[in-house]
Design an enzyme around this catalytic site. Structure first.
Site, short mmCIF file in Angstrom:
data_model
loop_
_atom_site.label_atom_id
_atom_site.label_comp_id
_atom_site.label_asym_id
_atom_site.label_seq_id
_atom_site.Cartn_x
_atom_site.Cartn_y
_atom_site.Cartn_z
N SER A 1 0.84 -1.20 0.00
CA SER A 1 0.00 0.00 0.00
C SER A 1 0.88 1.26 0.00
O SER A 1 1.66 1.44 -0.93
CB SER A 1 -0.96 -0.06 1.19
OG SER A 1 -2.00 0.88 1.03
N HIS B 1 -7.34 -5.98 0.39
CA HIS B 1 -6.17 -5.16 0.77
C HIS B 1 -5.47 -5.68 2.03
O HIS B 1 -4.51 -5.08 2.49
CB HIS B 1 -6.64 -3.72 1.00
CG HIS B 1 -5.56 -2.68 0.89
ND1 HIS B 1 -4.92 -2.39 -0.30
CD2 HIS B 1 -4.98 -1.85 1.81
CE1 HIS B 1 -4.02 -1.44 -0.11
NE2 HIS B 1 -4.03 -1.10 1.17
N ASP C 1 -9.75 -5.50 -4.02
CA ASP C 1 -9.16 -4.54 -3.07
C ASP C 1 -10.14 -3.38 -2.88
O ASP C 1 -10.52 -2.71 -3.84
CB ASP C 1 -7.82 -4.04 -3.63
CG ASP C 1 -7.02 -3.26 -2.59
OD1 ASP C 1 -7.59 -2.33 -1.99
OD2 ASP C 1 -5.84 -3.59 -2.38
#
EC number: 3.1.2.12
Lengths: 277, 277
Positions: B146, B254, B222
């Protein structure tokens, strides 16, 4: 039953579910990893019982078990360690009450009637898993860490024929002779130590043993090893001529780093038993 | 440097260390996994940069990386995501300030002079690792998740020759065109978007690319995919004819379940580069 979350993981699904339990008379949450193979039909299941202070979440996120369960096509169930909630008794100590159910059915106030983790794990949760998920209840195995290792060993020996194999990471081996045990068994079951014997792996090993293979790992640098007393269970296993592998792992402590380091071997051990025949 | 903890793990050691940083002018904590091979001499190292809200701890306990790093004889370093402490500026939002350093050197108040994560990771921490541990600084690779994927990609492209390979899990690919980026780059670097370009993987890919192989995984489910914008980086990679593998992984989200599901392949990818020659 309510789905709290489902995450795709290792080709399968890591779910978290909540249900109203009759055994513990409160809502219970558990984690369940289903491998990809569960889409095509029931898969074998490995129970993972956690230690003091844990919820369903700790091992689910830190033990690294899904990697190997996915490879072997085995489901993993991560139950909570006690009943929980506002109406459920608790204690200020980390090792009594919520997060510390010790896998027994409490008979003493204020722990009865909620603290029935034995019935919850022996009866209610397996029935729910068999009803709601593609789990083959004829192929079950059990493992656990610390208090959960105690739970795994005592459930395995207390329910002959239920589990094909049992393993444990740093289990509390002889709770009726340990500060991790005497206080809790007194609180939950009362003063009569004869009643405790069904919840002491060393005493159960001496009496009945386990009708399958046993694998136990303990770290030589475990900071709680004097409370775990692996020597008591080792002696009982040897006396019983129990099929077992006991390992003292040099330098390892009580953490999830220890658990995850040997998870691959534990799951391979259970897979051997679960896929036999 | 102070040792906060050391746990034996997968035959090696998972340590956590704290040191007074000159780059961030506060104490910084990092995790370091050293495989067994580090006893015999310097080993290659894979950097893992974490995402928003994380400390050094999250990936260290949840990403499952030590399993494969141990197998490959590779060290893992888990830095924190920002400076921290009472004297360090912060914001009520989860995505600005402490836990959200975005791997830049802040020039704007109140973030300067502490928020210098670029210098910390590009200069100070590698020098410390090389001095204190058996780490081979000629064999470095980098990954992240991320915001940490953004950090890995921008550090890899911004420091040519430093890293042999770069990978990312669900990276923020185009922060100067995302709500995960515009706010933070404005806060830390000011309004001049030309300055941001050195911290945007898509823009850097268009300009310079990376002098080694690239691997990027993003889950099709995600929940933040519109903020991550993998399509922008995919286009830039294709236009640049960059050596790269981009994968959209069906059904993954995610979470760390996504990260751990593909960790084995990422570490094998880096091992190929780290052990080449």
């Amino acid at each position: 039953m309510e789905t709290l979350s489902e995450n795709r993981a290792f080709g399968g699904t890591q779910g978290v579910y909540k249900h109203a339990s009759t055994a513990t008379q409160c809502d219970m949450t558990f984690g369940l990893f289903l491998p990809e193979e569960a889409r095509d039909g029931p898969v074998p299941v490995l129970w993972y019982l956690s230690g003091l202070t844990c919820t369903h979440d700790n091992a689910m996120t830190k033990a690294g078990a899904q990697t190997w369960a996915a490879e072997q096509g085995i489901a993993l169930v991560f139950p909570d360690t006690s009943p929980r909630g506002e109406g459920v008794a608790d204690d200020d100590a980390y090792d009594l009450g919520q997060g510390a159910g010790f896998y027994v059915n409490a008979t003493q106030a204020p722990w009865a009637p909620h603290f029935n983790m034995w019935d919850y794990l022996a009866e209610e949760l397996p029935a729910l898993l068999g009803e709601k998920f593609a789990i083959d209840l004829d192929r079950q195995a059990i493992t656990g860490h610390s208090m959960g290792g105690h739970g795994a060993l005592t459930l395995a020996m207390g329910l002959p024929g239920r589990f094909r194999s049992v393993s444990a990471f740093a289990p509390i081996c002889n709770p009726s002779a340990s500060d991790w045990g005497r206080k809790q068994l007194t609180a939950y079951l009362g003063e009569d130590e004869a009643v405790w014997a069904r919840h002491d792996a060393t005493l159960m090993m001496r009496e009945t043993g386990f009708d399958g293979p046993v694998l136990i790992d303990t770290g030589t640098s475990d900071q709680f090893i004097d409370l775990l007393q692996p020597e008591a269970l080792a002696q009982a296993i040897a006396e019983k001529r129990q099929e077992a592998t006991l390992r003292l792992q040099p330098g390892y402590d009580h953490s999830y780093f220890f658990v995850s380091s040997f998870m691959e071997e534990h799951i391979a051990f259970h897979a051997d038993a679960l896929y036999r025949d």
